[in-house]
Design a protein around this motif. Sequence first.
Motif, PDB file in Angstrom:
ATOM      1  N   ILE A   1       0.837  -1.200   0.000  1.00  0.00           N
ATOM      2  CA  ILE A   1       0.000   0.000   0.000  1.00  0.00           C
ATOM      3  C   ILE A   1       0.873   1.250   0.000  1.00  0.00           C
ATOM      4  O   ILE A   1       0.643   2.188  -0.758  1.00  0.00           O
ATOM      5  N   GLN A   2       1.870   1.277   0.873  1.00  0.00           N
ATOM      6  CA  GLN A   2       2.788   2.418   0.946  1.00  0.00           C
ATOM      7  C   GLN A   2       4.011   2.108   0.091  1.00  0.00           C
ATOM      8  O   GLN A   2       4.871   1.340   0.480  1.00  0.00           O
ATOM      9  N   LEU A   3       4.069   2.710  -1.094  1.00  0.00           N
ATOM     10  CA  LEU A   3       5.135   2.385  -2.029  1.00  0.00           C
ATOM     11  C   LEU A   3       6.457   3.017  -1.625  1.00  0.00           C
ATOM     12  O   LEU A   3       7.479   2.338  -1.543  1.00  0.00           O
TER      13      LEU A   3
ATOM     14  N   HIS B   1       1.538   9.378  -2.390  1.00  0.00           N
ATOM     15  CA  HIS B   1       0.154   9.191  -1.966  1.00  0.00           C
ATOM     16  C   HIS B   1      -0.472   7.996  -2.698  1.00  0.00           C
ATOM     17  O   HIS B   1      -0.517   7.982  -3.927  1.00  0.00           O
ATOM     18  N   THR B   2      -0.952   7.024  -1.951  1.00  0.00           N
ATOM     19  CA  THR B   2      -1.694   5.916  -2.543  1.00  0.00           C
ATOM     20  C   THR B   2      -3.178   6.247  -2.501  1.00  0.00           C
ATOM     21  O   THR B   2      -3.707   6.609  -1.448  1.00  0.00           O
TER      22      THR B   2
ATOM     23  N   PRO C   1       4.729   1.329 -10.238  1.00  0.00           N
ATOM     24  CA  PRO C   1       5.726   1.450  -9.183  1.00  0.00           C
ATOM     25  C   PRO C   1       7.139   1.678  -9.726  1.00  0.00           C
ATOM     26  O   PRO C   1       7.916   2.442  -9.148  1.00  0.00           O
TER      27      PRO C   1
ATOM     28  N   TYR D   1       1.013  10.679  -7.017  1.00  0.00           N
ATOM     29  CA  TYR D   1      -0.129   9.915  -6.520  1.00  0.00           C
ATOM     30  C   TYR D   1      -0.176   8.591  -7.285  1.00  0.00           C
ATOM     31  O   TYR D   1       0.009   8.565  -8.498  1.00  0.00           O
ATOM     32  N   TRP D   2      -0.441   7.522  -6.560  1.00  0.00           N
ATOM     33  CA  TRP D   2      -0.446   6.177  -7.157  1.00  0.00           C
ATOM     34  C   TRP D   2      -1.820   5.559  -6.987  1.00  0.00           C
ATOM     35  O   TRP D   2      -2.275   5.322  -5.869  1.00  0.00           O
ATOM     36  N   TYR D   3      -2.490   5.309  -8.111  1.00  0.00           N
ATOM     37  CA  TYR D   3      -3.741   4.558  -8.085  1.00  0.00           C
ATOM     38  C   TYR D   3      -3.372   3.081  -8.132  1.00  0.00           C
ATOM     39  O   TYR D   3      -3.202   2.504  -9.193  1.00  0.00           O
ATOM     40  N   ARG D   4      -3.247   2.469  -6.962  1.00  0.00           N
ATOM     41  CA  ARG D   4      -2.740   1.107  -6.835  1.00  0.00           C
ATOM     42  C   ARG D   4      -3.662   0.086  -7.488  1.00  0.00           C
ATOM     43  O   ARG D   4      -3.206  -0.898  -8.073  1.00  0.00           O
TER      44      ARG D   4
END
Length: 217
Positions: free
Chosen positions: A75-77, A82-83, A180, A197-200
Amino acid sequence: MKQSAWMIGATLLAAAGVAGAEEMKVKVTPELESVTVMHEDEKVEIKRNQDPDNRIAEDYQQTSRECPPFCVQPIQLLPGVHTIGEIELLNMLADRAMEKDEFLLIDSRTPDWFNKGTIPSAVNIPWTKLYPGSSTFDPFVAETLLLDEFGVKKDGGLFDFRQAKKLVLFCNGPWCGQSPTNIKALVALGYPADKIYWYRGGMQLWHTLGLTTVDPS
């Protein structure tokens, strides 16, 4: 249709819908039916599929991919990055429409995946263009992206990230390492982590929720 980094925007539609329109039964949230973005010069309404018999696309049905390379991502890259999930992304798109926000939505997948469909208003910047370990990496192309697309400046031969754009990156899902890899490469170059920002969930969860996609041409 080709993507444009500049011809983007969104309109938030309330749960009651626009005047004269039938209220959707499959909403995003009780208050949110859809978000409309400009994709190239055309409006595209992002909403959930209204057919209760709809099923996830075949490309995203597979549950068991070999790891590596298809390993579950945390979750926390990275610290500062920001995830986000679908609601956060849709709210950001709506804010962008009202000129309350500005960012570049980046599909980090390779073109073969991108051409199967992407999130409306996304631009394709494959991980291979930013990651030095890629066999096709070209430092001139990477620098051009930073200067021409990401708002980075050069001062005395060094990158100046003070005016760098906010970026939102995604790829195929929680098991996909393409976004990632892009994010780690950018942070290694000095890109501010708090502007990323990362849309996981990526395309896997986007399809699972029946949200609108577009096929690039």
